[in-house]
Write a protein that holds these residues in place. Structure first.
Motif, PDB file in Angstrom:
ATOM      1  N   ILE A 198      -5.829  30.452 -25.885  1.00 58.69           N
ATOM      2  CA  ILE A 198      -5.859  29.177 -26.690  1.00 58.69           C
ATOM      3  C   ILE A 198      -4.926  28.161 -25.890  1.00 58.69           C
ATOM      4  O   ILE A 198      -5.177  27.250 -25.676  1.00 58.69           O
ATOM      5  CB  ILE A 198      -5.093  28.981 -28.263  1.00 58.69           C
ATOM      6  CG1 ILE A 198      -6.096  29.888 -29.079  1.00 58.69           C
ATOM      7  CG2 ILE A 198      -4.844  27.835 -28.799  1.00 58.69           C
ATOM      8  CD1 ILE A 198      -5.627  30.385 -30.414  1.00 58.69           C
TER       9      ILE A 198
ATOM     10  N   VAL B 280      -6.608  27.292 -22.566  1.00 58.65           N
ATOM     11  CA  VAL B 280      -7.723  26.486 -22.794  1.00 58.65           C
ATOM     12  C   VAL B 280      -7.009  24.979 -23.034  1.00 58.65           C
ATOM     13  O   VAL B 280      -7.597  23.986 -22.801  1.00 58.65           O
ATOM     14  CB  VAL B 280      -8.827  26.950 -23.759  1.00 58.65           C
ATOM     15  CG1 VAL B 280      -9.751  25.747 -23.791  1.00 58.65           C
ATOM     16  CG2 VAL B 280      -9.427  28.152 -23.092  1.00 58.65           C
ATOM     17  N   LEU B 281      -6.049  25.110 -23.686  1.00 61.75           N
ATOM     18  CA  LEU B 281      -5.669  23.679 -24.463  1.00 61.75           C
ATOM     19  C   LEU B 281      -5.111  22.854 -23.277  1.00 61.75           C
ATOM     20  O   LEU B 281      -5.128  21.598 -23.100  1.00 61.75           O
ATOM     21  CB  LEU B 281      -4.763  23.842 -25.759  1.00 61.75           C
ATOM     22  CG  LEU B 281      -3.977  22.667 -26.144  1.00 61.75           C
ATOM     23  CD1 LEU B 281      -5.278  21.870 -26.821  1.00 61.75           C
ATOM     24  CD2 LEU B 281      -3.121  23.079 -27.244  1.00 61.75           C
TER      25      LEU B 281
ATOM     26  N   LEU C 299      -7.807  21.565 -21.105  1.00 61.00           N
ATOM     27  CA  LEU C 299      -8.371  20.476 -21.516  1.00 61.00           C
ATOM     28  C   LEU C 299      -7.755  19.088 -21.567  1.00 61.00           C
ATOM     29  O   LEU C 299      -7.885  17.879 -21.185  1.00 61.00           O
ATOM     30  CB  LEU C 299      -8.882  20.606 -23.001  1.00 61.00           C
ATOM     31  CG  LEU C 299     -10.306  21.551 -23.172  1.00 61.00           C
ATOM     32  CD1 LEU C 299     -10.471  22.045 -24.473  1.00 61.00           C
ATOM     33  CD2 LEU C 299     -11.437  21.077 -22.418  1.00 61.00           C
TER      34      LEU C 299
ATOM     35  N   LEU D  37      -7.482  20.743 -29.969  1.00 60.39           N
ATOM     36  CA  LEU D  37      -6.674  21.944 -30.353  1.00 60.39           C
ATOM     37  C   LEU D  37      -8.051  22.710 -30.962  1.00 60.39           C
ATOM     38  O   LEU D  37      -8.174  24.072 -30.724  1.00 60.39           O
ATOM     39  CB  LEU D  37      -5.774  21.995 -31.311  1.00 60.39           C
ATOM     40  CG  LEU D  37      -5.070  23.213 -31.890  1.00 60.39           C
ATOM     41  CD1 LEU D  37      -4.490  24.159 -30.537  1.00 60.39           C
ATOM     42  CD2 LEU D  37      -3.853  22.879 -32.828  1.00 60.39           C
TER      43      LEU D  37
ATOM     44  N   TYR E  39     -11.085  22.659 -30.687  1.00 57.20           N
ATOM     45  CA  TYR E  39     -12.091  23.204 -29.520  1.00 57.20           C
ATOM     46  C   TYR E  39     -11.404  24.293 -28.708  1.00 57.20           C
ATOM     47  O   TYR E  39     -12.317  25.000 -28.062  1.00 57.20           O
ATOM     48  CB  TYR E  39     -12.329  21.817 -28.763  1.00 57.20           C
ATOM     49  CG  TYR E  39     -13.089  20.789 -29.254  1.00 57.20           C
ATOM     50  CD1 TYR E  39     -14.499  20.562 -29.202  1.00 57.20           C
ATOM     51  CD2 TYR E  39     -12.424  19.730 -29.912  1.00 57.20           C
ATOM     52  CE1 TYR E  39     -15.123  19.763 -29.900  1.00 57.20           C
ATOM     53  CE2 TYR E  39     -13.271  18.604 -30.360  1.00 57.20           C
ATOM     54  CZ  TYR E  39     -14.539  18.630 -30.609  1.00 57.20           C
ATOM     55  OH  TYR E  39     -15.293  17.585 -30.976  1.00 57.20           O
ATOM     56  N   SER E  40     -10.197  24.063 -28.434  1.00 54.19           N
ATOM     57  CA  SER E  40      -9.494  25.223 -27.492  1.00 54.19           C
ATOM     58  C   SER E  40      -9.349  26.431 -28.464  1.00 54.19           C
ATOM     59  O   SER E  40      -9.665  27.608 -27.796  1.00 54.19           O
ATOM     60  CB  SER E  40      -7.984  24.945 -27.508  1.00 54.19           C
ATOM     61  OG  SER E  40      -7.805  23.684 -26.772  1.00 54.19           O
TER      62      SER E  40
ATOM     63  N   ALA F 169     -11.388  29.730 -26.643  1.00 44.50           N
ATOM     64  CA  ALA F 169     -10.556  30.816 -26.771  1.00 44.50           C
ATOM     65  C   ALA F 169     -11.237  31.932 -27.390  1.00 44.50           C
ATOM     66  O   ALA F 169     -11.016  33.067 -26.861  1.00 44.50           O
ATOM     67  CB  ALA F 169      -9.104  30.777 -27.196  1.00 44.50           C
TER      68      ALA F 169
END
Length: 365
Positions: free
Chosen positions: A23, A26-27, A30, A73, A75-76, A80
């Motif tokens: 998470i 990825v966050l 992005l 968040l 989307y992350s 994830a």
């Protein structure tokens, strides 16, 4: 054992740690990419006022990062989830857990628990950081990235109606009779909403009654003539109390402040549909993180050697993004009264909760 959702402490910590790391990764990815793209379009505007430099760019980035985190968040969490479950499936770890007697819900339980923690942190972050960043950034954008006024109660993009006529302002400072409107435009409209005159002024102050425009410039639409006026008073029905109510920005208020604003609007008989929808969405929005493991679970189950793992990951991603599309559409419908506020905020959540559970149960069978 089937009723014990955390039969192994070691396995729970292993899955939760894997999920949290992905998470965050990825966050960060992005936010950095989107911030870089945003700065490409805004840096020129930020540097345009005299005296602005690198410090102002850093300030803008510090205000935009909380907004990007809050928006992306969920989307992350979705991405994830897919990355973690695909990895577990490819390494046959899901097969091992199923062979040990774990159900699909037990496999996902650590991810769901982590999502609940993420949702709680997201709610607190939105309340304490994002709302303040929204208020500051909107006030800064209203003065074209110049010096933000020191007065309290700064609000941006004010839109007021006085019967058929409209008064707009780039920013509002102060409260009560000390309110000052800046970069003001007054639209005098005739029957059917047709604009007859447009008056622009750098500032407007309360004239008791009405609002006195400073150095107004009037444009007559019918004759296409422009006239410089010494002074002009408009909007005599717009009292400071009414402006205080009409110029509220729900995105800049915390959950409890917005609740008090809704009560104030109800007390004077004002429309609260949009604010109520956003008030409910302050809870349902962060909770969307709880849906992502359910919607992405289709990527966890099924043999990786079947050749359908990629297709399963695409299906999980499609379900997740479908939720965000429907959620935004429902919120928009609730904002102008198409849906009741509670339904607009919660219907997508419960709909996709049922969809996720259905997919999970069918997969387990």
């Amino acid at each position: 054992m089937q009723l014990d959702f955390f039969p192994s402490r070691t396995l729970t910590l292993y899955l939760a740690k894997m999920f949290v790391v992905r998470i965050l990764a990825v966050l960060v990815m992005l936010v950095l990419v989107l911030l870089a793209l945003d700065l490409l379009g805004e840096t020129g505007k930020i540097l345009e006022p005299a005296g602005n430099g690198q410090a102002e760019i850093i300030k803008y980035a510090s205000l935009r990062i909380p907004q990007l985190i809050a928006r992306f968040l969920p989307y992350s969490v979705l991405l994830a989830t897919l990355i973690a479950l695909v990895t577990l499936n490819q390494n046959s770890e899901v097969v091992a857990m199923k062979a040990a007697g774990l159900s699909a819900h037990q496999v996902l339980a650590p991810l769901l628990l982590t999502s609940v923690v993420v949702a709680l942190l997201s709610f607190g972050f939105n309340e304490r950081v994002v709302t303040r960043a929204n208020a500051t950034l909107k006030a800064w954008e209203a003065v074209d990235y110049g010096a933000i006024p020191q007065e309290t109660g700064v609000r941006a993009n004010v839109y007021l109606t006085d019967g058929e006529n409209i008064l707009t302002a780039a920013s509002l400072v102060g409260s009560g009779e000390a309110i000052r409107l800046r970069n003001v435009t007054w639209y005098l409209r005739g029957p059917g909403g047709i604009i007859r005159e447009q008056v622009r002024a750098s500032e407007a102050t309360y004239a008791a009654p009405g609002w006195r425009l400073a150095e107004p410039v009037r444009f007559d639409v019918g004759s296409a003539e422009t006239e410089q006026l010494e002074t002009l008073v408009v909007g005599e029905m717009l009292t400071p109390e009414r402006i205080d109510l009409q110029s509220v920005d729900p995105d800049s208020q915390s959950f409890f402040e917005l609740g008090e604003t809704i009560d104030a609007f109800d007390a004077v008989g004002r429309r609260t549909t949009e604010m109520r929808a956003k008030w409910w969405h302050r809870i349902s929005g962060p909770l969307s993180a709880l849906l992502m493991p359910l919607l992405g679970s289709v990527a966890a189950f099924g043999l990786a050697r079947s050749g359908q793992l990629f297709v399963r990951a695409i299906i999980g991603m499609a379900l997740g993004f479908a939720y965000f599309v429907i959620d935004n559409a429902a919120l928009a419908m609730g904002s102008f009264g198409g849906y009741p506020p509670f339904l607009a905020a919660w219907a997508p959540f419960f709909l996709f909760l049922l969809v996720g559970e259905t997919v999970l149960i069918r997969t387990e069978e």
